[in-house]
Scaffold this motif. Sequence first.
Motif, mmCIF file in Angstrom:
data_model
loop_
_atom_site.group_PDB
_atom_site.id
_atom_site.type_symbol
_atom_site.label_atom_id
_atom_site.label_comp_id
_atom_site.label_asym_id
_atom_site.label_seq_id
_atom_site.Cartn_x
_atom_site.Cartn_y
_atom_site.Cartn_z
ATOM 1 N N VAL A 1 -6.326 11.542 -10.706
ATOM 2 C CA VAL A 1 -5.351 12.032 -9.927
ATOM 3 C C VAL A 1 -4.733 13.545 -9.809
ATOM 4 O O VAL A 1 -4.797 14.055 -8.531
ATOM 5 N N SER B 1 -12.934 4.831 -5.341
ATOM 6 C CA SER B 1 -11.851 3.609 -5.665
ATOM 7 C C SER B 1 -12.059 3.513 -7.305
ATOM 8 O O SER B 1 -13.126 3.470 -7.685
ATOM 9 N N ILE C 1 -6.950 2.462 -7.021
ATOM 10 C CA ILE C 1 -6.434 3.807 -6.563
ATOM 11 C C ILE C 1 -7.692 4.407 -5.923
ATOM 12 O O ILE C 1 -8.756 4.286 -6.588
ATOM 13 N N LEU D 1 -7.748 -0.880 -11.019
ATOM 14 C CA LEU D 1 -6.289 -0.528 -11.892
ATOM 15 C C LEU D 1 -6.062 -1.971 -12.713
ATOM 16 O O LEU D 1 -5.070 -2.607 -12.932
ATOM 17 N N ASN E 1 -6.411 -4.616 -7.590
ATOM 18 C CA ASN E 1 -5.416 -3.538 -7.376
ATOM 19 C C ASN E 1 -6.288 -2.116 -7.612
ATOM 20 O O ASN E 1 -7.098 -2.006 -8.695
ATOM 21 N N ILE F 1 -2.724 4.009 -3.235
ATOM 22 C CA ILE F 1 -2.890 2.462 -3.997
ATOM 23 C C ILE F 1 -2.756 1.332 -3.079
ATOM 24 O O ILE F 1 -2.002 1.463 -2.233
ATOM 25 N N TYR G 1 0.847 -1.255 0.043
ATOM 26 C CA TYR G 1 -0.106 0.002 0.132
ATOM 27 C C TYR G 1 0.839 1.186 0.160
ATOM 28 O O TYR G 1 1.764 1.402 0.767
ATOM 29 N N ALA H 1 -3.894 10.533 -3.228
ATOM 30 C CA ALA H 1 -4.193 9.016 -3.681
ATOM 31 C C ALA H 1 -3.581 8.198 -2.820
ATOM 32 O O ALA H 1 -2.704 8.433 -2.007
#
Length: 101
Positions: A93, A77, A46, A80, A44, A27, A12, A25
């Motif tokens: 982002v 969320s 972000i 990804l 996955n 991840i 993370y 952000a």
Amino acid sequence: LPEYLWSKYPTYCIFRHTSNKKWFAIIMQVEGNKLGLKNNQLQNIINVKCDAYLISTLHQNKGFLPAYHMNKNTWMSILLDGTVKLEDIIKLVDLSYEMTQ
């Protein structure tokens, strides 16, 4: 630069402003069922901060989910996994960065 804050979750990472320390952000890898998906596979994702109206609009599209472990009114969320175009993620982002300054 990414920061890895949790030994329990070494993959993370957060991104935050150097001036005010606000996150823009994070991840993570999260089980799908914790995201409202119908599987337990690690996903996955972000998380980004976003305008509430934009969040409600984007949630109508695949790959955009209510924020995991954040305020669902101001964060969302994004998967990804290729479902959402990279250029769209980059724009969000950037928006999150601007909103948290």
